[in-house]
Motif scaffolding. Structure first.
Motif, short mmCIF file in Angstrom:
data_model
loop_
_atom_site.label_atom_id
_atom_site.label_comp_id
_atom_site.label_asym_id
_atom_site.label_seq_id
_atom_site.Cartn_x
_atom_site.Cartn_y
_atom_site.Cartn_z
N LEU A 166 0.82 -1.21 0.00
CA LEU A 166 0.00 0.00 0.00
C LEU A 166 0.86 1.26 0.00
O LEU A 166 2.01 1.24 0.45
CB LEU A 166 -0.91 0.02 1.23
CG LEU A 166 -1.88 -1.16 1.42
CD1 LEU A 166 -2.48 -1.12 2.82
CD2 LEU A 166 -2.96 -1.13 0.36
N GLY A 167 0.28 2.35 -0.46
CA GLY A 167 0.88 3.68 -0.35
C GLY A 167 2.31 3.76 -0.83
O GLY A 167 2.64 3.33 -1.94
N ASP A 168 3.19 4.28 0.05
CA ASP A 168 4.60 4.46 -0.31
C ASP A 168 5.29 3.13 -0.58
O ASP A 168 6.32 3.10 -1.27
CB ASP A 168 5.34 5.20 0.80
CG ASP A 168 4.88 6.64 0.94
OD1 ASP A 168 4.25 7.16 -0.01
OD2 ASP A 168 5.14 7.25 2.00
N GLN A 169 4.73 2.04 -0.05
CA GLN A 169 5.33 0.73 -0.30
C GLN A 169 5.28 0.38 -1.80
O GLN A 169 6.14 -0.33 -2.30
CB GLN A 169 4.60 -0.35 0.50
CG GLN A 169 4.76 -0.21 2.01
CD GLN A 169 3.92 -1.25 2.74
OE1 GLN A 169 2.86 -1.66 2.28
NE2 GLN A 169 4.41 -1.68 3.90
N ILE A 170 4.26 0.88 -2.48
CA ILE A 170 4.16 0.63 -3.92
C ILE A 170 5.33 1.28 -4.65
O ILE A 170 5.97 0.65 -5.50
CB ILE A 170 2.83 1.16 -4.48
CG1 ILE A 170 1.65 0.37 -3.89
CG2 ILE A 170 2.81 1.10 -6.00
CD1 ILE A 170 0.28 0.87 -4.33
N ASP A 171 5.65 2.52 -4.28
CA ASP A 171 6.77 3.21 -4.92
C ASP A 171 8.08 2.48 -4.63
O ASP A 171 8.95 2.37 -5.51
CB ASP A 171 6.86 4.66 -4.43
CG ASP A 171 5.67 5.49 -4.88
OD1 ASP A 171 5.16 5.24 -5.98
OD2 ASP A 171 5.26 6.39 -4.13
N GLU A 172 8.23 1.98 -3.42
CA GLU A 172 9.44 1.23 -3.07
C GLU A 172 9.54 -0.04 -3.91
O GLU A 172 10.62 -0.41 -4.39
CB GLU A 172 9.45 0.90 -1.58
CG GLU A 172 9.57 2.11 -0.67
CD GLU A 172 9.39 1.77 0.80
OE1 GLU A 172 9.37 0.56 1.11
OE2 GLU A 172 9.27 2.70 1.62
N PHE A 173 8.40 -0.72 -4.06
CA PHE A 173 8.38 -1.94 -4.86
C PHE A 173 8.72 -1.63 -6.31
O PHE A 173 9.50 -2.36 -6.95
CB PHE A 173 6.99 -2.59 -4.77
CG PHE A 173 6.91 -3.93 -5.45
CD1 PHE A 173 7.17 -5.09 -4.75
CD2 PHE A 173 6.57 -4.03 -6.80
CE1 PHE A 173 7.09 -6.33 -5.37
CE2 PHE A 173 6.49 -5.26 -7.43
CZ PHE A 173 6.76 -6.42 -6.72
N MET A 174 8.19 -0.54 -6.84
CA MET A 174 8.42 -0.17 -8.23
C MET A 174 9.89 0.12 -8.50
O MET A 174 10.38 -0.09 -9.61
CB MET A 174 7.60 1.07 -8.59
CG MET A 174 6.09 0.86 -8.53
SD MET A 174 5.47 -0.23 -9.80
CE MET A 174 5.68 0.78 -11.23
N SER A 175 10.61 0.58 -7.50
CA SER A 175 12.02 0.94 -7.69
C SER A 175 12.96 -0.25 -7.64
O SER A 175 14.13 -0.13 -8.00
CB SER A 175 12.44 1.97 -6.63
OG SER A 175 12.47 1.39 -5.35
N THR A 176 12.45 -1.41 -7.22
CA THR A 176 13.33 -2.59 -7.10
C THR A 176 12.81 -3.81 -7.85
O THR A 176 13.52 -4.82 -7.92
CB THR A 176 13.49 -2.97 -5.62
OG1 THR A 176 12.20 -3.26 -5.05
CG2 THR A 176 14.15 -1.85 -4.83
N MET A 177 11.61 -3.76 -8.41
CA MET A 177 11.05 -4.96 -9.05
C MET A 177 11.84 -5.37 -10.28
O MET A 177 12.48 -4.55 -10.94
CB MET A 177 9.58 -4.71 -9.43
CG MET A 177 9.36 -3.69 -10.52
SD MET A 177 7.59 -3.48 -10.88
CE MET A 177 7.67 -2.09 -12.03
N THR A 178 11.80 -6.65 -10.57
CA THR A 178 12.47 -7.18 -11.75
C THR A 178 11.55 -7.12 -12.96
O THR A 178 10.35 -6.85 -12.83
CB THR A 178 12.88 -8.65 -11.52
OG1 THR A 178 11.69 -9.44 -11.34
CG2 THR A 178 13.79 -8.78 -10.30
N TRP A 179 12.11 -7.41 -14.12
CA TRP A 179 11.32 -7.41 -15.35
C TRP A 179 10.21 -8.47 -15.27
O TRP A 179 9.09 -8.22 -15.71
CB TRP A 179 12.23 -7.66 -16.54
CG TRP A 179 11.50 -7.66 -17.85
CD1 TRP A 179 11.07 -8.74 -18.57
CD2 TRP A 179 11.07 -6.50 -18.57
NE1 TRP A 179 10.41 -8.33 -19.70
CE2 TRP A 179 10.39 -6.97 -19.74
CE3 TRP A 179 11.19 -5.14 -18.37
CZ2 TRP A 179 9.85 -6.10 -20.68
CZ3 TRP A 179 10.65 -4.27 -19.32
CH2 TRP A 179 9.99 -4.75 -20.45
N SER A 180 10.51 -9.62 -14.72
CA SER A 180 9.52 -10.69 -14.60
C SER A 180 8.35 -10.24 -13.74
O SER A 180 7.18 -10.47 -14.08
CB SER A 180 10.17 -11.94 -14.01
OG SER A 180 9.21 -12.96 -13.82
N GLN A 181 8.65 -9.60 -12.62
CA GLN A 181 7.58 -9.08 -11.75
C GLN A 181 6.77 -8.01 -12.48
O GLN A 181 5.55 -7.94 -12.34
CB GLN A 181 8.19 -8.50 -10.47
CG GLN A 181 8.75 -9.55 -9.53
CD GLN A 181 9.51 -8.93 -8.37
OE1 GLN A 181 10.34 -8.03 -8.55
NE2 GLN A 181 9.24 -9.41 -7.16
#
Length: 474
Positions: A193-208
């Motif tokens: 949720l919230g800021d966690q989404i931005d954190e996830f977006m900055s580290t996710m892989t191409w597969s994700q």
């Protein structure tokens, strides 16, 4: 010294030099430096102010009239063609914006090294006019102050030396519609949720990332009535090269003798394209080559959730009227341990004109070099980059200036883009050798994806045609 106070900056130079006004040589002869470029109005306006500063500086210190003339020539390919055509008829400029691939082609046209393309080592190391020799110009640092990867880019030619220098740099970054991403995550992973989404977006892989796009396709009607494809990619060529490099394969290489090798002509590269074709057929993304328009057009209209484009054109990805908030991240990598990105942005090369005498060429190139050096002084380089559409400076000392740190801390849209490039991508760039035909190879690489995605060619046929067209240009 505040860059934004340009008049104060110029007056301070003149004030420092005031006692020298009567000490010049009072030379009445002048020299013109012609600079061919691709810039838009904002950067042209900024450059013009620095041209005036430079011309005044030379007049004050040497009593020499130097005129720097900017001439817009269209896009990069337009300049390539015009410079190439100009060698034989003597219409080439003193300075030209170029891709390294283009400089390699200029060198190929020479009968002897240095006939057209100037080896900048001769100027960078000059005891009178080299880097770090003109403090009153703001030139206090040596060539090692240029970001190492950016400097190396101008040294990877067939001839030993430095034949181009960076003016501003950019790379590819990803923009996302935060409103629509939140809706996608409500299906993809409601616990983020919230800021966690931005954190996830900055580290996710191409597969994700592809998994997120699949969820967006599955719930398209619930996410947005205007949504077409979840993701758009601006450059088919960069898409191909980046995916190949991040998969651990070379795009171009050289053999033991230094001869060019079209490394992308491989079973591994075809497998990379096969995987991308499958994702394309699922409706997960499309490209500029397929659509004929930049992703920013669809993105600002809410027709896609994500778009990848140059940080140098970042301003086009922000909707008018703040209709939605834009998130910014590095492009998801196949593996975060091998996250490499395309380096782009204006590079400058200096040229000799075949119709001018050696004396006239030497004079024009000398002042062309000094003007280029002036544009690379920290305060000036920062000033140009801040006024650009998202380019970053090219010298390490630029990042220590008060003005650039104030810009980065401002939180405005373009400063957020620059922060992603500086702090997340952090110099992890793809390097490929350049040679006659390497520019064609890049274009043909994009054509492989475009033709395969559209179904116009089989993968084997697309690769075969790309290789053949590249070999014709070599």
């Amino acid at each position: 010294m505040k860059i934004k106070n340009k008049a104060v900056y110029l007056m301070s130079i003149i004030s420092l030099l005031g006692g020298l006004t009567g000490c010049g040589n009072n030379k009445s002869d002048g020299v013109e430096v012609i600079f061919w470029h691709t810039f838009g109005k904002t950067i042209i306006t900024e450059l013009e102010s620095h041209i005036s500063e430079f011309e005044d500086y030379i007049q004050q210190t040497e009593g020499k009239k130097v005129k720097v003339t900017l001439k817009y020539q269209g896009g990069y390919d337009d300049i390539l063609r015009k410079v190439r055509d100009g060698f034989s008829v003597g219409t080439t400029p003193t300075m030209a914006i170029a891709y390294p691939d283009h400089v390699a082609e200029y060198m190929q046209a020479e009968k002897t090294p240095g006939q057209f393309v100037v080896n900048l080592d001769n100027y960078m190391n000059d005891p009178e006019y080299g880097f770090g020799t003109e403090e009153k110009m703001g030139d206090t640092a040596g060539k090692d102050d240029i970001v190492a990867d950016f400097l190396a880019e101008g040294q990877q030619y067939k001839n030993s030396g430095t034949y181009s220098l960076p003016l501003m740099k950019s790379t590819e970054i990803m923009f996302y519609n935060k409103t629509l991403v939140q809706k996608v995550f409500s299906y993809y992973n409601p616990s983020i949720l919230g800021d966690q989404i931005d954190e996830f977006m900055s580290t996710m892989t191409w597969s994700q990332f592809m998994d997120i796009c699949k969820v967006a396709v599955e719930h398209k009607s619930d996410i947005s009535p205007t949504l077409e494809e979840p993701f758009r990619y601006d450059s088919d060529s960069n898409f191909f090269i980046t995916q190949l490099s991040q998969s651990g394969y070379n795009f171009l290489s050289t053999d033991e003798s230094g001869n060019p090798v079209l490394a992308f002509d491989s079973a591994e590269a075809k497998e990379v394209v096969r995987g991308l074709k499958a994702n394309y057929d699922e409706g997960l993304f499309t490209t500029k080559g397929v659509e004929g328009t930049y992703g920013s057009d669809a993105f600002t209209k809410g027709e896609c959730i994500f778009t990848v484009g140059s940080s140098g054109g970042a301003g086009y990805n922000f909707p008018t009227g703040d209709s939605f908030e834009v998130g910014i991240a590095k492009v998801p990598a196949i593996s975060n341990e091998n996250a490499k990105y395309i380096t782009q942005g204006p590079t400058v090369t200096l040229l000799r004109n075949s119709k001018l005498s050696d004396e006239k060429n030497d004079e024009a190139v000398k002042y062309g070099w000094r003007f280029l050096k002036y544009l690379l002084t920290p305060n000036v380089n920062v000033s140009i980059c801040i006024k650009s559409e998202g380019y970053i400076p090219v010298r390490e000392s630029c990042y220590k200036t008060e003005d650039y740190n104030t810009f980065l801390d401002s939180g405005i849209e373009l400063s957020r883009c620059a922060s992603v490039v500086i702090n997340q991508i952090d110099g992890h760039y793809i390097t490929n050798p350049v040679f006659k035909g390497s520019a064609t190879a890049r274009n043909e690489a994009g054509g492989i994806l475009t033709q395969v995605f559209l179904g116009n060619k089989t993968i084997d046929a697309a690769f075969s045609d790309a290789v053949n067209q590249t070999r014709l240009a070599m």
